[in-house]
Design an enzyme around this catalytic site. Sequence first.
Site, PDB file in Angstrom:
ATOM      1  N   ASP A  97     -22.433   9.641 -32.603  1.00 40.67           N
ATOM      2  CA  ASP A  97     -21.850  10.894 -32.105  1.00 40.67           C
ATOM      3  C   ASP A  97     -20.849  10.168 -31.070  1.00 40.67           C
ATOM      4  O   ASP A  97     -20.511   9.779 -30.636  1.00 40.67           O
ATOM      5  CB  ASP A  97     -22.691  10.993 -30.975  1.00 40.67           C
ATOM      6  CG  ASP A  97     -22.978  12.605 -31.216  1.00 40.67           C
ATOM      7  OD1 ASP A  97     -22.022  12.937 -31.116  1.00 40.67           O
ATOM      8  OD2 ASP A  97     -24.028  13.246 -31.264  1.00 40.67           O
ATOM      9  N   ASP A 199     -18.581  15.792 -33.197  1.00 39.06           N
ATOM     10  CA  ASP A 199     -19.456  16.350 -32.118  1.00 39.06           C
ATOM     11  C   ASP A 199     -17.954  18.120 -31.995  1.00 39.06           C
ATOM     12  O   ASP A 199     -16.831  17.820 -31.978  1.00 39.06           O
ATOM     13  CB  ASP A 199     -19.008  16.364 -30.323  1.00 39.06           C
ATOM     14  CG  ASP A 199     -19.700  17.620 -29.607  1.00 39.06           C
ATOM     15  OD1 ASP A 199     -20.965  17.286 -30.070  1.00 39.06           O
ATOM     16  OD2 ASP A 199     -19.134  17.669 -28.673  1.00 39.06           O
ATOM     17  N   GLU A 262     -20.051  18.545 -37.117  1.00 38.07           N
ATOM     18  CA  GLU A 262     -20.059  19.492 -36.511  1.00 38.07           C
ATOM     19  C   GLU A 262     -19.830  20.415 -36.396  1.00 38.07           C
ATOM     20  O   GLU A 262     -18.507  20.913 -35.259  1.00 38.07           O
ATOM     21  CB  GLU A 262     -20.970  19.568 -35.109  1.00 38.07           C
ATOM     22  CG  GLU A 262     -21.669  20.465 -34.248  1.00 38.07           C
ATOM     23  CD  GLU A 262     -21.940  20.852 -32.909  1.00 38.07           C
ATOM     24  OE1 GLU A 262     -22.939  21.452 -32.431  1.00 38.07           O
ATOM     25  OE2 GLU A 262     -20.875  20.188 -32.449  1.00 38.07           O
ATOM     26  N   HIS A 323     -30.075  19.437 -31.625  1.00 41.84           N
ATOM     27  CA  HIS A 323     -31.199  19.634 -30.155  1.00 41.84           C
ATOM     28  C   HIS A 323     -30.192  20.599 -29.528  1.00 41.84           C
ATOM     29  O   HIS A 323     -30.332  21.085 -28.111  1.00 41.84           O
ATOM     30  CB  HIS A 323     -30.652  18.022 -29.808  1.00 41.84           C
ATOM     31  CG  HIS A 323     -28.564  18.188 -29.812  1.00 41.84           C
ATOM     32  ND1 HIS A 323     -28.216  17.473 -30.572  1.00 41.84           N
ATOM     33  CD2 HIS A 323     -27.667  18.057 -28.630  1.00 41.84           C
ATOM     34  CE1 HIS A 323     -26.255  18.083 -30.810  1.00 41.84           C
ATOM     35  NE2 HIS A 323     -26.756  17.875 -29.573  1.00 41.84           N
ATOM     36  N   ASP A 324     -29.424  21.748 -30.277  1.00 39.09           N
ATOM     37  CA  ASP A 324     -28.403  23.098 -29.020  1.00 39.09           C
ATOM     38  C   ASP A 324     -29.327  24.111 -29.973  1.00 39.09           C
ATOM     39  O   ASP A 324     -28.736  25.658 -29.610  1.00 39.09           O
ATOM     40  CB  ASP A 324     -27.277  22.333 -29.806  1.00 39.09           C
ATOM     41  CG  ASP A 324     -26.327  21.295 -29.838  1.00 39.09           C
ATOM     42  OD1 ASP A 324     -27.046  21.185 -28.226  1.00 39.09           O
ATOM     43  OD2 ASP A 324     -25.366  21.013 -30.362  1.00 39.09           O
TER      44      ASP A 324
HETATM   45  C1  GLC Z   1     -22.226  20.398 -29.900  1.00 39.09           C
HETATM   46  C2  GLC Z   1     -23.450  19.606 -28.850  1.00 39.09           C
HETATM   47  C3  GLC Z   1     -23.573  19.930 -27.401  1.00 39.09           C
HETATM   48  C4  GLC Z   1     -22.515  19.557 -26.896  1.00 39.09           C
HETATM   49  C5  GLC Z   1     -21.284  20.282 -26.773  1.00 39.09           C
HETATM   50  C6  GLC Z   1     -20.130  19.754 -25.964  1.00 39.09           C
HETATM   51  O1  GLC Z   1     -22.155  21.467 -29.408  1.00 39.09           O
HETATM   52  O2  GLC Z   1     -24.486  19.592 -29.875  1.00 39.09           O
HETATM   53  O3  GLC Z   1     -24.869  18.913 -27.240  1.00 39.09           O
HETATM   54  O4  GLC Z   1     -23.051  20.283 -25.262  1.00 39.09           O
HETATM   55  O5  GLC Z   1     -20.850  19.954 -27.726  1.00 39.09           O
HETATM   56  O6  GLC Z   1     -20.308  18.382 -26.608  1.00 39.09           O
END
Ligand code: GLC
Length: 527
Positions: A97, A199, A262, A323-324
Site C-alpha cells: 500500500d 491510497d 484507490e 477495509h473502509d
Molecule cells: C484511504 C484508506 C483509508 C484511509 C484514508 C486516508 O481511503 O483506504 O483507510 O483512512 O485513505 O489515508
Amino acid sequence: MTQWWRDAAIYQIYPRSFQDTNGDGIGDLEGIRQRLTYLRELGADAVWLSPIFQSPMKDFGYDISDYRAIDPLFGDMAQFDALLAQAHDAGLKFLLDFVPNHSSDQHAWFAESRSSRDNPKRDWYIWKDPAPGGGPPNNWISNFGGSAWEWDEATGQYYYHAFLTSQPDLNWRNPEVREAMHDVLRFWMDKGVDGFRIDVVWHLAKDTAFRDNPPDPAWKPTQPEIDRNLQKYSADQPFVHEIIEELRDVIDEYPDRLLIGEIYLPINRLVDYYGRGNEGLHLPFNFQLITSPWRADAIRELIAEYEAAIPQGGWPNWVLSNHDQPRIAKRVGLAQARVAAMMLLTLRGTPTLYYGDEIGIGDVHIPPDRIQDPWAKNEPDASFNRDKARTPMQWSADAHAGFSETEPWLPVTDDHQTRNVAHQQGDAGSMLALHRTLLSLRKQREDLRRGDYRALDLGGPLVAYLRGDTTAVVLNLSSDRAKLDLPEEWQGGEVLLKASTGEGGGPVPGSIEGDEGLIIAFRGAGE
Ligand code: GLC
C-alpha cells in the site's frame, strides 16, 4: 511483459487483523508468513497488504512517519524480506500500500516543513495564509469531518489535511516531493515487490487557486460531513494524470510491476485514470459493486456502463468489500453473499477479495468503549464504523478464533465458533469451499479469465452473462424463484457450479431458485 495481473485474483490483507503471533492482540508479518499456504490453497494469486510502515497509527498505518521502515508492531525488515521471499516461493505476487497523498505529522519531512516559513521543505506540504477576513483559507472539509485546515500558531499559517489533522497533505506540485516519492517506490521494487495499491490517488492534485467547493444540494445530515460539498476543487484535478504518468514511468523501470489506484468516482471519471494511451494506472479500482444498491436492474446497468466505458487496451477489475466499507455478507446477507462471490469471480477482469469475506464474516458488534476507527470517533452518528470491516480473521474455534492468544484489538464475531476456517475447511457446502471452487474454476477455464463479456438481459431479479464462447453465468439477486428462459443454444448446457451448494452437475434447469447462482458450460457456437 507478462501482465500477470490480468489473470490474477488479488487478496487484500489488513495486517492488524490477519494473524497475531507475538501475543499483543494485533496481527503481524510473521502471522501472514505462517498463513501463506492457506492463501495458496484458497487460490489467491497476489496479496495486497494494507500499510505496514512506521506509523503513529492514528489512522492505523495510513499515517506514515517513515516510508522505508516497517512498524515494530508488525515486525522488522528481516521479517519483511522473509515474508516476501516465501510469498514468491509460494507463487504469490506481493503488493504494498503506497500512501502518497499525506504523511503523518510525525514524519521528519513535516517536522522540517512546520519548523519555519523559510525551511527548504516548507513547500513540501500545503501551507496557506488565513482567508482575507480571517479563518481557514477556504471551505474544504476533512474526509473525517471538520475543517480540512489546521492553524499552526508558531508560523502563523494553516496547513491542509484531507483526513486527520495528524495527516498533513503533501504538495505534489513540488517536483522534490515527487522525486522523493519515486525513490520510495524504487526502494520497495528493488526488494522485489510486485506493485502497489495507491491510497486516495484522485486526491493527489488540488486546484491551484484553492477555490471553495460548491455545496451539494442533495446532502442530508445523516451523511458524513465531507459530502456537504461537492469535491469539485479538492480532488480529481487534471494535474493528477501527470502525476500518475510519472508514477507509471517509475513502475515501468522494473519489469511486470502493477499499479492499482484507490478511486471513488463515477464511472465516466474513473476510467480517465487508465490514462492517455493506457499510460496511467493498470487498474483504477472499480468500487461500483460496493456503492450500488444490490438490485439486479442497478447491477445490470452498472456492468454495462463500466464495460462500455473501459478504454481500448484497458483491463477491468471488480471489488466487493475493503477495509473502509461494510462487508458484503453484512450488506446483502449470507445467502446473497454467495451469489455476490460468484459474480465477483466470474465478471470480466481482475477481482480483489477482502480477507474474511471468503468465510462470510458478517456483522460484528463493536461496544462503544472498543471503537477504534478515528472517523467513527469524530462522527459517531453520521458515518459507518470502519472497525466492523477490520475485525480479526477467524481461523478456528479456539479462544479469540485462533487469531491471537490474547484479547484482540477488535472483537471477533458472535458466531466465530462455527464461522472459521477450520470449521469450513471440511465442509463442501461452506462459503470457504465455494470460494476455493470458484477460484479454481477461474484457473481451469480460460473463458472466465480471458473470455469476452456479453450481457444477457433476462430481466427481473436476474443478472446473466456469457463469458467467452462456452460459459454462462446466471445470478438470482432475489430470494424468490425465477423462471429461466434461456436462449436455445444454452439448453444443452451443463451446470458447472451452483452458488447455494458449491456443487455442480445436471442439465440447465427451467427455473432458478432464490439466492442462487449458476455457472453453466455449454458447447460454443460452431462446435
Ligand atoms: C484511504 C484508506 C483509508 C484511509 C484514508 C486516508 O481511503 O483506504 O483507510 O483512512 O485513505 O489515508
